[in-house]
Design an enzyme around this catalytic site. Structure first.
Site, short mmCIF file in Angstrom:
data_model
loop_
_atom_site.label_atom_id
_atom_site.label_comp_id
_atom_site.label_asym_id
_atom_site.label_seq_id
_atom_site.Cartn_x
_atom_site.Cartn_y
_atom_site.Cartn_z
N HIS A 55 -3.17 4.21 49.32
CA HIS A 55 -2.21 3.33 48.66
C HIS A 55 -2.79 2.68 47.40
CE1 HIS A 55 -4.00 -0.13 50.99
NE2 HIS A 55 -3.68 -0.78 49.88
N ASP A 85 -4.06 6.81 55.11
CA ASP A 85 -4.37 5.84 54.05
C ASP A 85 -5.79 6.00 53.53
OD1 ASP A 85 -3.70 3.92 52.21
OD2 ASP A 85 -4.10 2.22 53.53
N SER A 164 -8.55 -3.85 49.27
CA SER A 164 -8.16 -2.53 49.76
C SER A 164 -9.02 -1.44 49.17
CB SER A 164 -6.69 -2.25 49.42
OG SER A 164 -5.83 -3.06 50.19
#
Length: 313
Positions: A55, A85, A164
């Site tokens: 992402h 992911d 992230s």
């Protein structure tokens, strides 16, 4: 003073991990259609491969990685897998020494972990905490396909936007997770680094994508009645919540409300047990499925198709 020793030991561990790992973690800017995305990534090979979240890069084909020593290098997206992911990048220029990948299967609840990333644009930020829980599941979506990322690590190490794709490391500085989400105050989640994800990473490096089989089912775990338990020896099945129109499941005759008992002649009791079958070797092959429908056992044959890749550019 004796009562200061635990804090001193804790500080030594965190500072040692931070010093070893921070140079290997980059702030990344991914060039997407209509703008840029950002996050973190960690170098994990000596020849410039980096690991991040899918992402973080989205549909981008490349971008720029900036390291703690001030150096920057362009990168290309080698491959991304939204349903785990995970994404692999390849730097065009020199990169720092790689971090060491560990094994999240060896973690225990309460164990110290250290997160390194670039939250809110603050490069090289380090936070520490413990493994709060193991075995969590995190829904991931790729178009109409939904999958649960298995064995997600929950930690109370502070995570914020920009973390992230950064590293979650154990006390020896081995990367055991890729930070992926903030579920609430004091609740951070990381994709595990284990045998399953190592296989995904290797496939992304080799082929650029992970070929997955697609059925077109949305399911939810459901307990079986006493009578069904006696007949099947199972305690749980998967209730079909939705069948995607035109999907392999729909063509096989599966319906919302069916209770899936077996797939590939193996019992299924949770989403993971079904999705573990949905890799490349299942594509185009007959998959026998047994469901409970209106009190009767019904056998169908589904033929999973290949889940299409996400276009880049």
């Amino acid at each position: 003073m004796p009562d200061e020793e635990p804090l001193d030991a804790y500080s030594r561990v965190v500072s040692t991990v931070a010093a070893a790992l921070t140079p290997s973690v980059a702030a990344v800017r991914a060039r997407r259609r209509g703008g840029e995305g950002g996050g973190s990534a960690v170098v994990f090979t000596a020849d410039g491969f980096l690991l991040t979240n899918a992402h973080v890069v989205g549909s981008a084909a490349g971008g720029t990685a900036a390291f703690a020593d001030g150096t920057q290098t362009p990168f290309t997206v080698v491959g991304a897998d939204p349903l785990s992911d995970l994404a692999v990048l390849r730097a065009s220029g020199p990169t720092p020494a790689p971090a060491t990948l560990g094994d999240s299967d060896a973690l225990v609840v309460g164990q110290l972990v250290v997160a390194v990333g670039n939250p809110l644009g603050l490069a090289g930020s380090v936070t520490a905490g413990v493994v709060s829980a193991l075995g969590r599941s995190l829904p991931a979506r790729d178009g109409h396909a939904v999958r649960l990322i298995e064995d997600v690590i929950q930690t109370d190490a502070a995570l914020n936007p920009g973390n992230s794709g950064g590293a979650l490391a154990d006390a020896r500085g081995r990367v055991v997770g890729v930070n992926t989400a903030v579920a609430g105050v004091g609740v951070g989640l990381a994709v595990p680094v284990n045998a399953t994800t190592r296989g995904i990473i290797a496939t992304l490096m080799r082929e650029g994508r992970v070929r997955r089989a697609y059925l077109g089912l949305v399911t939810s775990p459901a307990p079986l009645t006493a009578g069904v338990r006696e007949r099947t020896g199972q305690r749980r099945g998967l209730r079909v919540v939705e069948v995607v129109p035109g999907s392999p499941a729909a063509r096989a005759g599966l319906r919302a409300g069916d209770l899936v008992l077996t797939a590939g002649r193996a019992p299924v009791g949770d989403a993971q047990s079904l999705q573990r079958l949905m890799f490349a070797d299942a594509i185009g092959r007959p998959l026998p499925i047994t469901v409970l429908r209106n009190g009767a056992l019904v056998d169908v044959i589904a033929e999973p198709t290949e889940l299409g890749p996400v276009p880049r550019g």
